[in-house]
Design a protein around this motif. Structure first.
Motif, PDB file in Angstrom:
ATOM      1  N   VAL A 161      26.493  50.887  30.208  1.00 36.19           N
ATOM      2  CA  VAL A 161      25.257  51.283  30.878  1.00 36.19           C
ATOM      3  C   VAL A 161      24.765  52.635  30.382  1.00 36.19           C
ATOM      4  O   VAL A 161      23.558  52.890  30.343  1.00 36.19           O
TER       5      VAL A 161
ATOM      6  N   PHE B 254      18.774  45.289  33.055  1.00 36.61           N
ATOM      7  CA  PHE B 254      20.195  45.317  32.702  1.00 36.61           C
ATOM      8  C   PHE B 254      20.781  43.904  32.767  1.00 36.61           C
ATOM      9  O   PHE B 254      20.370  43.100  33.601  1.00 36.61           O
TER      10      PHE B 254
ATOM     11  N   ALA C 295      24.740  49.032  37.109  1.00 36.29           N
ATOM     12  CA  ALA C 295      23.556  49.804  36.737  1.00 36.29           C
ATOM     13  C   ALA C 295      22.674  50.100  37.950  1.00 36.29           C
ATOM     14  O   ALA C 295      22.199  51.226  38.120  1.00 36.29           O
TER      15      ALA C 295
END
Length: 455
Positions: free
Chosen positions: A254, A381, A389
């Motif tokens: 991330v 994401f 995330a």
């Protein structure tokens, strides 16, 4: 003559993205909206409760700010920690654990007798609320058809304002009791119990199951929820490394490359959206009293009406976000809401009607950035780190919101009303600038394409 039996038409196949909206999607969205409803309720109710608590406990501005900001600090911790745990153990289990915690700690507030006790309990409630953000939003994002995703995810955020509006009127009603603040803070346990019961019927996310290699389970759930013709098409193929994705690797994914840019963008615009918003909710009656609204009934009624304007703004934004696109709704939302704040900064002694109009202008146009708080993080994401995330972005946004909420009573004391509103208008300008340079457009993309760095 030979008779020919009619040739059966080929059975159409359904995918998550192509399925029509059905009753399951609506139930899922409604039950998932319980988390933001509680978040809005819990934050708004403290603003009215503090009207009684401050004189009763003779609290200074430091404790006032700490208790107002405590739930936000908790949301930071909960989002940061439990988003990653949700990616590991699944959405459904955490979907219920967090509500049990909210119920227990909400009830415990009734017996708080010291500022530190209330601060601690609201911190723990915030942790549970922070855990719910990545859980509920991931479930909705991973179940609903793509052409409904923005409206349903944005609708979750709209429920935050429903919760805040309900809290404003419940708090106003309970102010007539000597210890009404205790019942106000206890009252959040009631909707939490109802939501907990309702969520028992929601299954695990097929996206998450496929990511863990449990394809058969995912297909069974899809057949039950969207139809017997359901297939796994459109869900990312199983990645054998996903099962072994450690906490460190999840955060590394991330926080590197293009995803880091997305984290930065979301954290900035989310923070800029909620710093002023949460300060108004935590200290609404106190702020309105400074705008020539006498304290007591008038201030609290005005507080409730502002909540309604926030809700109207969310509804309007939901109606246009798929037509206009994410970027324009976000950018113009910041610009126009900032205009309302700028007026309050320039003319803090304006006639009451103009003050109300400026607050309404800010609240309505804040709806665009508000609904995108949950649309963008879930679209940008991939499944295996989506909750991580979302939790990370939720947490980072709450750092600024907690600082802003804590600092609001200090700013009002030392900078005055006009100075505080200048800061709020500046924050809206930062949000508009960051959105202009960093916001991508995901309108019309399915969940996998929107999350891809190469799409």
């Amino acid at each position: 003559m030979l008779s020919h039996a009619p040739v059966p038409a080929p059975t159409s196949q359904l995918t998550i993205d192509s399925a029509p909206l059905n009753s399951f999607h609506k139930r899922l969205t409604l039950f998932s909206s319980g988390g933001p409803f509680l978040d809005g309720y819990i934050l708004a109710i403290i603003g009215i409760a503090l009207v009684q608590i401050i004189p009763q406990w003779q609290m200074n501005e430091w404790w006032n700010g700490l208790i107002g900001a405590s739930a936000l600090v908790g949301v930071f911790i909960g989002g940061l920690v439990f988003g990653n745990i949700t990616d590991k153990i699944g959405r459904k289990l955490m979907y219920t654990i967090d509500l049990v915690a909210i119920i227990v700690f909400s009830i415990a507030q009734f017996w708080a007798n010291e500022p530190w006790q209330l601060f601690t309990l609201r911190l723990l409630i915030g942790i549970a609320v922070g855990a719910d953000y990545p859980i509920a939003t991931a479930l909705v994002a991973e179940f609903v058809p793509s052409n409904w995703r923005a409206r349903l995810l944005g609708g979750l955020n709209a429920m935050w304002f429903v919760g805040a509006t309900v809290a404003a009127f419940v708090g106003y009603w309970l102010l007539s009791l000597d210890d009404g603040w205790r019942w106000m803070l206890l009252s959040s346990a009631v909707p939490a119990v109802l939501i907990l019961i309702a969520r028992a019927t929601i299954p695990e996310s097929p996206h998450w199951l496929v990511g863990k290699g449990r394809h058969d389970e995912a297909l069974v759930i899809l057949k039950k929820t969207i139809g017997e013709e359901a297939t796994l098409d459109g869900i990312t193929a199983h990645d054998p490394n996903a099962v072994k994705l450690s906490t460190g690797k999840a955060f590394k994914m991330v926080l590197t490359g293009g995803y880091l840019n997305r984290v930065i963008f979301i954290s900035i615009f989310w923070t800029c959206t909620i710093v002023t918003l949460f300060s108004i909710y935590a200290f609404g009656p106190q702020i309105l009293a400074l705008f020539h609204l006498e304290s007591g009934d008038a201030a609290n009624i005005g507080y409730g009406l502002i909540n309604l304007f926030f809700l109207v703004g969310n509804i309007v934004a939901l109606l246009v976000v798929d037509k206009l696109g994410r970027r324009p709704v976000l950018i113009w939302g910041f610009i126009l809401s900032g205009v309302g704040l700028l007026f309050l900064a320039l003319f803090p002694t304006a006639p009451l009607g103009l003050i109300a109009l400026a607050f309404a202008f800010y609240a309505i146009f804040n709806g665009g950035p508000s609904i995108l708080e949950w649309i963008y993080p879930n679209e940008l994401f991939p499944t295996k780190v989506r909750a991580t995330a979302v939790g990370l972005c939720t947490g980072t946004s709450r750092i600024g919101a907690a600082i802003g909420t804590f600092a609001t009573p200090l700013a009002l004391t030392h900078l005055g009303l006009s100075g505080t509103m200048w800061i709020a208008a500046g924050i809206a300008l930062v949000g508009a600038g960051a959105s202009y340079f960093m916001a991508p457009e995901t309108k019309g993309k399915n969940l996998e394409d929107a999350a891809s760095l190469h799409a």
